[in-house]
Enzyme design. Sequence first.
Site, short mmCIF file in Angstrom:
data_model
loop_
_atom_site.label_atom_id
_atom_site.label_comp_id
_atom_site.label_asym_id
_atom_site.label_seq_id
_atom_site.Cartn_x
_atom_site.Cartn_y
_atom_site.Cartn_z
N PHE A 12 49.60 -5.81 -61.33
CA PHE A 12 48.97 -4.95 -61.54
C PHE A 12 48.80 -5.70 -62.87
O PHE A 12 47.39 -5.77 -63.71
CB PHE A 12 49.41 -4.23 -60.93
CG PHE A 12 49.05 -2.39 -62.35
CD1 PHE A 12 47.88 -2.05 -62.74
CD2 PHE A 12 49.92 -1.58 -63.54
CE1 PHE A 12 47.64 -1.68 -63.94
CE2 PHE A 12 50.29 -1.58 -64.33
CZ PHE A 12 48.61 -1.13 -64.07
N TYR A 146 67.37 -4.34 -60.86
CA TYR A 146 66.42 -5.07 -62.05
C TYR A 146 66.57 -4.78 -62.71
O TYR A 146 66.76 -5.45 -64.21
CB TYR A 146 65.12 -3.63 -60.98
CG TYR A 146 63.78 -3.27 -62.19
CD1 TYR A 146 63.59 -4.93 -62.24
CD2 TYR A 146 64.01 -2.08 -62.80
CE1 TYR A 146 61.87 -4.46 -63.09
CE2 TYR A 146 61.96 -2.74 -63.91
CZ TYR A 146 61.64 -3.86 -64.15
OH TYR A 146 60.40 -3.79 -64.63
#
Length: 328
Positions: A12, A146
């Site tokens: 993206f 993450y």
Amino acid sequence: MKRVLITGAAGFLGSHLCDRFISEGYHVIGMDNFITGDKKNLLHLEDHPNFEFIEHDVTEFVKVEGRLDYILHFASPASPIDYLKIPIQTLKVGSLGTHNLLGLAKAKKARILIASTSEVYGDPLVHPQTEDYYGNVNTIGPRGVYDEAKRFQESITMAYHRFHGLETRIVRIFNTYGPRMRLNDGRVIPAFMGQALRGEDLTIFGDGLQTRSFCYVDDQVEGIYRLLLSDYVYPVNIGNPHEITIKAFAEEIIKLTDTKQKIVYKPLPEGDPLQRQPDIGLAKKILDWQPKVDRVEGMKTTFDYFKGLSEEELYKSEHKDFTNHIKL
């Protein structure tokens, strides 16, 4: 003509960065292994004379022929569905991948910008979050793969800057939205819009009083571009400081899409942060940057993009099998 390498180019943000640098007169080399990126995000650049593409996993040795002036490292799973499904790969791209690209930057004498995240703040005890806040992160929780990948990424980047004198930049990205987001990737905006388009009720996890701050992609890219060309080496928050509760945001989506769905509630996932709002005072000061796109305008553009997707894309599940791509 200056040359820039952008990893995660089919993602993206990566694809929008490719567009921006080409528009600024750069020769762009995109790199992606398509674990979470999508080839369609780059189709419009396929025949562009100032764009080339290398399919490669940055956790393996990275080789690029010729001069490089800049590297932007945006290769990483970024949605909960992705990094909970492929936790080892997420940790590897933040550690091995970053190490490889820092080494490439050193060899090429290139400036490198690392994409960090607001997730380094964890479930924050300081609000809004400033760059000097060290965070409240559960290292062994499911989201830790993450959060800690990005925290390590920042640490090794600063080590290369201090020890090798490498020109480095670090951007801490807060929630960003816009065209080319994956519709069902688990993040709140595509999740709500996908449910609205399919005629489903909108699902809120928790009581809906947790907050987020949403930045339109054009504003995000502008901030990243300015940071790369600045002289500032420490992390900088780039995001929209306008905070909204998830419940109020769901109501906005129902109004925007002119649908009749209800809001349904499910348990809050483990480790999901309750507040997220950037302090952008530093970005204003050193970059003369602040977001310009109003959320109503940005959401309409984003929804129009999602409405243009095929029925197959609309109903596609993002819980896909990554097994063939993973090297443990």
